[in-house]
Design an enzyme around this catalytic site. Sequence first.
Site, mmCIF file in Angstrom:
data_model
loop_
_atom_site.group_PDB
_atom_site.id
_atom_site.type_symbol
_atom_site.label_atom_id
_atom_site.label_comp_id
_atom_site.label_asym_id
_atom_site.label_seq_id
_atom_site.Cartn_x
_atom_site.Cartn_y
_atom_site.Cartn_z
ATOM 1 N N GLY A 1 -18.566 3.617 -3.217
ATOM 2 C CA GLY A 1 -17.395 3.899 -4.048
ATOM 3 C C GLY A 1 -16.229 4.258 -3.140
ATOM 4 O O GLY A 1 -16.181 3.848 -1.972
ATOM 5 N N VAL A 2 -15.303 5.033 -3.694
ATOM 6 C CA VAL A 2 -14.073 5.323 -2.956
ATOM 7 C C VAL A 2 -14.347 6.129 -1.691
ATOM 8 O O VAL A 2 -13.866 5.803 -0.609
ATOM 9 C CB VAL A 2 -13.072 6.082 -3.851
ATOM 10 C CG1 VAL A 2 -11.665 5.856 -3.383
ATOM 11 C CG2 VAL A 2 -13.202 5.669 -5.296
ATOM 12 N N GLU B 1 -25.586 0.720 -1.799
ATOM 13 C CA GLU B 1 -24.953 0.844 -3.118
ATOM 14 C C GLU B 1 -25.931 0.404 -4.216
ATOM 15 O O GLU B 1 -26.545 -0.659 -4.115
ATOM 16 C CB GLU B 1 -23.673 -0.014 -3.142
ATOM 17 C CG GLU B 1 -23.083 -0.293 -4.499
ATOM 18 C CD GLU B 1 -22.664 0.944 -5.288
ATOM 19 O OE1 GLU B 1 -22.045 1.846 -4.705
ATOM 20 O OE2 GLU B 1 -22.980 0.991 -6.494
ATOM 21 N N SER C 1 -22.284 9.957 -1.286
ATOM 22 C CA SER C 1 -21.030 9.905 -2.069
ATOM 23 C C SER C 1 -21.306 9.064 -3.311
ATOM 24 O O SER C 1 -20.991 7.877 -3.350
ATOM 25 C CB SER C 1 -19.903 9.312 -1.223
ATOM 26 O OG SER C 1 -20.336 8.122 -0.589
ATOM 27 N N GLY D 1 -20.437 9.889 -6.596
ATOM 28 C CA GLY D 1 -19.670 10.366 -7.742
ATOM 29 C C GLY D 1 -19.622 11.888 -7.789
ATOM 30 O O GLY D 1 -20.225 12.573 -6.956
ATOM 31 N N HIS E 1 15.122 -7.584 2.426
ATOM 32 C CA HIS E 1 14.469 -8.532 3.338
ATOM 33 C C HIS E 1 14.637 -8.044 4.762
ATOM 34 O O HIS E 1 15.731 -7.625 5.130
ATOM 35 C CB HIS E 1 15.104 -9.912 3.176
ATOM 36 C CG HIS E 1 14.590 -10.905 4.167
ATOM 37 N ND1 HIS E 1 13.343 -11.486 4.040
ATOM 38 C CD2 HIS E 1 15.127 -11.384 5.320
ATOM 39 C CE1 HIS E 1 13.144 -12.304 5.064
ATOM 40 N NE2 HIS E 1 14.204 -12.260 5.856
#
Length: 480
Positions: free
Chosen positions: A197-198, A218, A284, A286, A459
């Site tokens: 996850g994050v 995972e 990790s 959650g 630009h």
Amino acid sequence: MTKRQFDVVVIGGGPGGYVAAIRAAQLGFATACIEMESYADPKGEVRLGGTCLNVGCIPSKALLRSSELFDEAKHAFVMHGIKMNDLAIDVGVMMRRKDNIVTQLTQGIRGLFKKNKVTLLAGRGSFAGREDELWQIAVTAQDGTTEIVAATHVIVATGSSPRQLEGIPVDNVTICDNVGALSFTEVPKRLGVIGAGVIGLELGSVWKRLGSEVTILEAMPDFLAAADPAVAKEAWKIFTSKQALKIHLGVKIGEVKQGAKGIAIEYENGEGAQRLECDKLIVSVGRVPNTAGLGCETVGLELDAQGRIAVDHQCRTNLENVWAVGDVVRGPMLAHKGMEEGVMVAECIAGQAGHVNYEAIPWVIYTHPEIAWVGKTETQLKNEGVEYRVGQIPFLANGRALGQGDTAGFVKMLACAKTDRILGVHVIGSNASELISEAVVAMEFGAVAEDIARICHAHPTLSEVMHEAALAVDKRALHF
Ligand code: FAD
Ligand code: NAI
């Protein structure tokens, strides 16, 4: 001693809580904020800022920057003609820099409390009952002494803690959650991470860039399932091929054993029984809302099916004048979401029209390249049967990205096929975290893709890719 009484008492001094307290004080309420954690404060004093400032957003981004510079020096300087000899990382110095940033910010919030006349109450806050229409809140200090304060309104902002896995005890030395993973004293040779996850991706890439061999395990069969599928596919390609992060999907974790030679993780995937050996392990998987010890049962404060404090769209709980914000309630566990809720609640208490637009909360994953989005993904639009048009432009076609030597990724804009209204914007690329703001503003103002297409973008900037993506929705991109 007479009982202290406040208009508003906030329990928890993280982003949800401290912002709610400051806004309530600005609106003229006598306000107190209760915080119990000193985190790693050298003097053992209570620290404000919660998970975000102390063991989350801020320290992780400080380490990300250090690791990116190291990586650039190692791999990117050469193409600019810059030669380096004897490149090395001093983890102690890197950690001290991170700690100094955290200290500066947490002390800054103490300063903001003083400026706004918010009273800081150090200790654990809990509901002790209700007398004469005032909530009675117990504040129990570290030495065990308890003070009861009275409050007209209570805002619960107690945040969240890392979810634990059975049989994998976190000691924050060898097996770590976010707290230990942000304080390694050296670069681990082999780093295992459970959960892609994050946190797994952000911290996994920090240590990978600094030289660890990183393997992420995972449970889900899909990678980054919450992101737009095109972004998830691109991120997978970059992380696993270019950056050599090993990510195994669809795993079932079995026994985890610690021995003299490190940690051994037994797991299964589609190919049968596997084993990963590593020197450090980050778990990790959650986070869970902090409601234990709050006295919810004493006063009948309702929780939802996921154990979060149940609230309506304006963060009202089932109890009169009791509100809850941030990670302890429904919605994404993001600091900026908690802060917005804190402001909303303070304004609702003042009788104003407090409001959070949950449809326009940006998400950012601070990997390299960064991933950021706001609004719906293509998968969500398909599931909802919405007809849409897509404009997608790679950074490869952008002069600034080429100049920066960072051309990975793209901007993808999704707009309603009938009205052209922007429904979602997805960015994978350098500075995606900053670029997404334009899309958030556009969505907050109910913009259509044509609005962005008609705005003059400086630009050469990366933001021109957002402009081109808007033009591409109408199939009239100019530079691609
Ligand atoms: P918290 O920040 O958890 O604060 C709650 C506070 O309440 C804590 O300080 C706790 O000690 C205190 N408390 C709890 N119970 C009591 C009690 N009974 N009495 C007194 N005090 C109490 N989000 C982002 O938006 N961007 C990011 O880049 C990002 N990075 C992250 C990186 C990591 C490694 C982690 C772990 C999280 C990250 N987050 C990020 C998530 C973000 O930290 C949380 O969403 C945010 O901190 C939630 O704010 P909060 O105020 O609800 O809770
Ligand atoms: P997460 O929810 O982002 O990811 C957890 C991952 O672990 C998921 O992919 C899940 O499928 C997997 N998982 C769960 N159980 C597992 C198991 N038994 N075995 C293997 N994998 C398993 O949670 P994470 O990374 O712990 O972060 C917590 C929260 O903190 C995030 O949801 C986010 O809200 C917040 N955060 C935000 C950041 C940001 O905004 N950039 C950065 C870091 C955290």
